[in-house]
Design a protein around this motif. Structure first.
Motif, mmCIF file in Angstrom:
data_model
loop_
_atom_site.group_PDB
_atom_site.id
_atom_site.type_symbol
_atom_site.label_atom_id
_atom_site.label_comp_id
_atom_site.label_asym_id
_atom_site.label_seq_id
_atom_site.Cartn_x
_atom_site.Cartn_y
_atom_site.Cartn_z
ATOM 1 N N PRO A 30 0.809 -1.231 0.000
ATOM 2 C CA PRO A 30 0.000 0.000 0.000
ATOM 3 C C PRO A 30 0.837 1.272 0.000
ATOM 4 O O PRO A 30 0.491 2.254 -0.654
ATOM 5 C CB PRO A 30 -0.833 -0.134 1.277
ATOM 6 N N GLY A 31 1.959 1.255 0.732
ATOM 7 C CA GLY A 31 2.805 2.436 0.772
ATOM 8 C C GLY A 31 3.409 2.772 -0.568
ATOM 9 O O GLY A 31 3.631 3.951 -0.884
ATOM 10 N N ALA A 32 3.689 1.761 -1.374
ATOM 11 C CA ALA A 32 4.229 1.982 -2.710
ATOM 12 C C ALA A 32 3.127 2.322 -3.708
ATOM 13 O O ALA A 32 3.392 2.958 -4.732
ATOM 14 C CB ALA A 32 4.995 0.741 -3.178
ATOM 15 N N GLN A 33 1.903 1.926 -3.408
ATOM 16 C CA GLN A 33 0.786 2.223 -4.311
ATOM 17 C C GLN A 33 0.429 3.708 -4.303
ATOM 18 O O GLN A 33 0.073 4.275 -5.341
ATOM 19 C CB GLN A 33 -0.456 1.419 -3.899
ATOM 20 N N GLU A 34 0.523 4.341 -3.148
ATOM 21 C CA GLU A 34 0.022 5.710 -2.993
ATOM 22 C C GLU A 34 0.636 6.690 -3.995
ATOM 23 O O GLU A 34 -0.106 7.443 -4.658
ATOM 24 C CB GLU A 34 0.251 6.182 -1.556
ATOM 25 N N VAL A 48 1.860 6.029 -6.893
ATOM 26 C CA VAL A 48 1.417 5.637 -8.237
ATOM 27 C C VAL A 48 0.014 6.163 -8.501
ATOM 28 O O VAL A 48 -0.271 6.749 -9.556
ATOM 29 C CB VAL A 48 1.473 4.109 -8.408
ATOM 30 N N TRP A 49 -0.889 5.980 -7.514
ATOM 31 C CA TRP A 49 -2.245 6.532 -7.655
ATOM 32 C C TRP A 49 -2.189 8.053 -7.791
ATOM 33 O O TRP A 49 -2.932 8.645 -8.588
ATOM 34 C CB TRP A 49 -3.105 6.153 -6.459
ATOM 35 N N ARG A 50 -1.316 8.684 -7.024
ATOM 36 C CA ARG A 50 -1.227 10.139 -7.057
ATOM 37 C C ARG A 50 -0.765 10.623 -8.434
ATOM 38 O O ARG A 50 -1.312 11.597 -8.978
ATOM 39 C CB ARG A 50 -0.272 10.626 -5.960
ATOM 40 N N ALA A 51 0.228 9.946 -8.997
ATOM 41 C CA ALA A 51 0.713 10.328 -10.325
ATOM 42 C C ALA A 51 -0.353 10.076 -11.387
ATOM 43 O O ALA A 51 -0.512 10.880 -12.323
ATOM 44 C CB ALA A 51 1.986 9.544 -10.651
ATOM 45 N N TRP A 52 -1.088 8.991 -11.248
ATOM 46 C CA TRP A 52 -2.159 8.684 -12.200
ATOM 47 C C TRP A 52 -3.245 9.753 -12.111
ATOM 48 O O TRP A 52 -3.737 10.262 -13.123
ATOM 49 C CB TRP A 52 -2.715 7.302 -11.903
ATOM 50 N N ALA A 53 -3.598 10.124 -10.881
ATOM 51 C CA ALA A 53 -4.601 11.171 -10.697
ATOM 52 C C ALA A 53 -4.128 12.494 -11.296
ATOM 53 O O ALA A 53 -4.925 13.249 -11.888
ATOM 54 C CB ALA A 53 -4.912 11.350 -9.214
ATOM 55 N N ALA A 54 -2.827 12.787 -11.174
ATOM 56 C CA ALA A 54 -2.292 14.029 -11.732
ATOM 57 C C ALA A 54 -2.476 14.076 -13.243
ATOM 58 O O ALA A 54 -2.722 15.148 -13.820
ATOM 59 C CB ALA A 54 -0.816 14.168 -11.366
ATOM 60 N N ASP A 72 -11.850 -4.133 -12.337
ATOM 61 C CA ASP A 72 -10.438 -4.235 -12.696
ATOM 62 C C ASP A 72 -9.610 -4.771 -11.541
ATOM 63 O O ASP A 72 -9.897 -4.495 -10.376
ATOM 64 C CB ASP A 72 -9.880 -2.862 -13.067
ATOM 65 N N THR A 73 -8.537 -5.509 -11.889
ATOM 66 C CA THR A 73 -7.553 -5.960 -10.904
ATOM 67 C C THR A 73 -6.177 -5.666 -11.464
ATOM 68 O O THR A 73 -5.828 -6.145 -12.551
ATOM 69 C CB THR A 73 -7.684 -7.461 -10.613
ATOM 70 N N TYR A 74 -5.385 -4.871 -10.727
ATOM 71 C CA TYR A 74 -4.051 -4.495 -11.174
ATOM 72 C C TYR A 74 -3.021 -5.241 -10.323
ATOM 73 O O TYR A 74 -2.946 -5.037 -9.107
ATOM 74 C CB TYR A 74 -3.837 -2.986 -11.039
ATOM 75 N N PHE A 75 -2.237 -6.080 -10.959
ATOM 76 C CA PHE A 75 -1.218 -6.851 -10.252
ATOM 77 C C PHE A 75 0.139 -6.158 -10.357
ATOM 78 O O PHE A 75 0.376 -5.362 -11.267
ATOM 79 C CB PHE A 75 -1.124 -8.260 -10.850
ATOM 80 N N PRO A 76 1.069 -6.463 -9.455
ATOM 81 C CA PRO A 76 2.417 -5.903 -9.555
ATOM 82 C C PRO A 76 3.125 -6.369 -10.834
ATOM 83 O O PRO A 76 2.906 -7.490 -11.309
ATOM 84 C CB PRO A 76 3.125 -6.446 -8.310
ATOM 85 N N GLU A 115 5.157 3.938 -18.227
ATOM 86 C CA GLU A 115 4.880 5.310 -17.804
ATOM 87 C C GLU A 115 3.868 5.257 -16.676
ATOM 88 O O GLU A 115 2.718 4.839 -16.891
ATOM 89 C CB GLU A 115 4.361 6.175 -18.949
ATOM 90 N N GLY A 116 4.291 5.658 -15.487
ATOM 91 C CA GLY A 116 3.410 5.563 -14.330
ATOM 92 C C GLY A 116 2.974 4.126 -14.111
ATOM 93 O O GLY A 116 3.807 3.212 -14.082
ATOM 94 N N PRO A 117 1.671 3.876 -13.982
ATOM 95 C CA PRO A 117 1.203 2.501 -13.769
ATOM 96 C C PRO A 117 1.145 1.673 -15.051
ATOM 97 O O PRO A 117 0.904 0.465 -14.993
ATOM 98 C CB PRO A 117 -0.205 2.708 -13.203
ATOM 99 N N MET A 118 1.337 2.312 -16.201
ATOM 100 C CA MET A 118 1.163 1.630 -17.477
ATOM 101 C C MET A 118 2.460 0.946 -17.929
ATOM 102 O O MET A 118 3.531 1.553 -17.880
ATOM 103 C CB MET A 118 0.693 2.605 -18.560
#
Length: 230
Positions: free
Chosen positions: A154-158, A160-166, A189-193, A214-217
């Motif tokens: 979860p700490g590493a996800q935050e 990534v979500w923030r950059a995606w939201a940006a 949707d399910t996003y795996f590492p 790029e980001g989560p992609m």
């Protein structure tokens, strides 16, 4: 896999999908170009596009690999109708099939997917799909998956979500709405590492690597034995 509807899932009409997806997905055009370039490397004759949607990835492949025929497989007839119109100029180089990618896959030189395999809900199901993709490929074939990933912690996800939201905010979507989009999408949707996806590819028999991110992609590439790397 149950029937998937873009209209229901993304809260957009099908004819607005191509405009909306560019606001939702960071680096969308570059991602498609990177995926198509990896497909073109094997000079394929037959390509399967799993969850072909409106045909954006198929069109990129048709441009990058002039000797290829692309078969789009999708459960959403509305999306396939848009793809047929979009790809009309490619004539006999395109095929369209209303079906699930859980159905038997025909033999091919390459298999591609863009923003579709995150609808596979468990890693066990995804591993089985990767095996079936590997088994349908001719020697030297390639599997290219362009999709979202997410770290396990979860700490590493935050961030990534923030950059995606940006990215969504930069496209005119309010931040609060961006996070509501994420919550809505995760209903299906399910996003795996990235490393879990790569391990599943290797377990299916592929040599796995990343071609673009790029980001989560990520554009993940699974190569079968016999690939000409020149």
């Amino acid at each position: 896999m149950s029937r998937h509807s873009v209209r229901r899932h993304l809260r957009v009409e099908v004819d607005a999908y191509d405009e909306a997806i560019r606001r939702f997905i960071p680096g969308y055009e570059a991602m498609l170009e990177a995926a198509a370039a990896e497909i073109a490397r094997v000079a394929p004759k037959r390509v399967l596009d799993l969850g072909g949607g409106t045909g954006a990835l198929a069109e990129a492949i048709l441009r990058a690999a002039p000797g290829a025929t692309v078969e789009l497989i999708d459960v959403d007839p509305d999306m396939l109708a848009v793809a047929r119109e979009r790809l009309d100029g490619y004539g006999s180089r395109t095929r369209f099939r209303e079906a699930s990618f859980d159905d038997p896959l025909p033999e091919a030189d390459a298999v591609a997917a863009s923003l579709t395999l995150h609808h596979v809900p468990t890693m066990d199901e995804k591993r089985r799909l990767f095996i079936r993709i590997h088994d349908c490929l001719r020697p030297g074939g390639v599997f290219v998956n362009a999709d979202a990933t997410m770290p396990a912690e979860p700490g590493a996800q935050e961030p990534v979500w923030r950059a995606w939201a940006a990215h969504l905010v930069s496209c005119g979507i309010p931040e609060e709405r961006a996070y509501r989009h994420f919550a809505e999408w995760q209903e299906e949707d399910t996003y795996f590492p990235q490393e879990v996806e790569a391990a599943a590819m290797r377990a299916a028999g592929f040599e796995a690597e990343q071609a673009w991110t790029e980001g989560p992609m990520v554009v993940a590439v699974g190569r079968t034995r016999g690939l000409d790397r020149t």
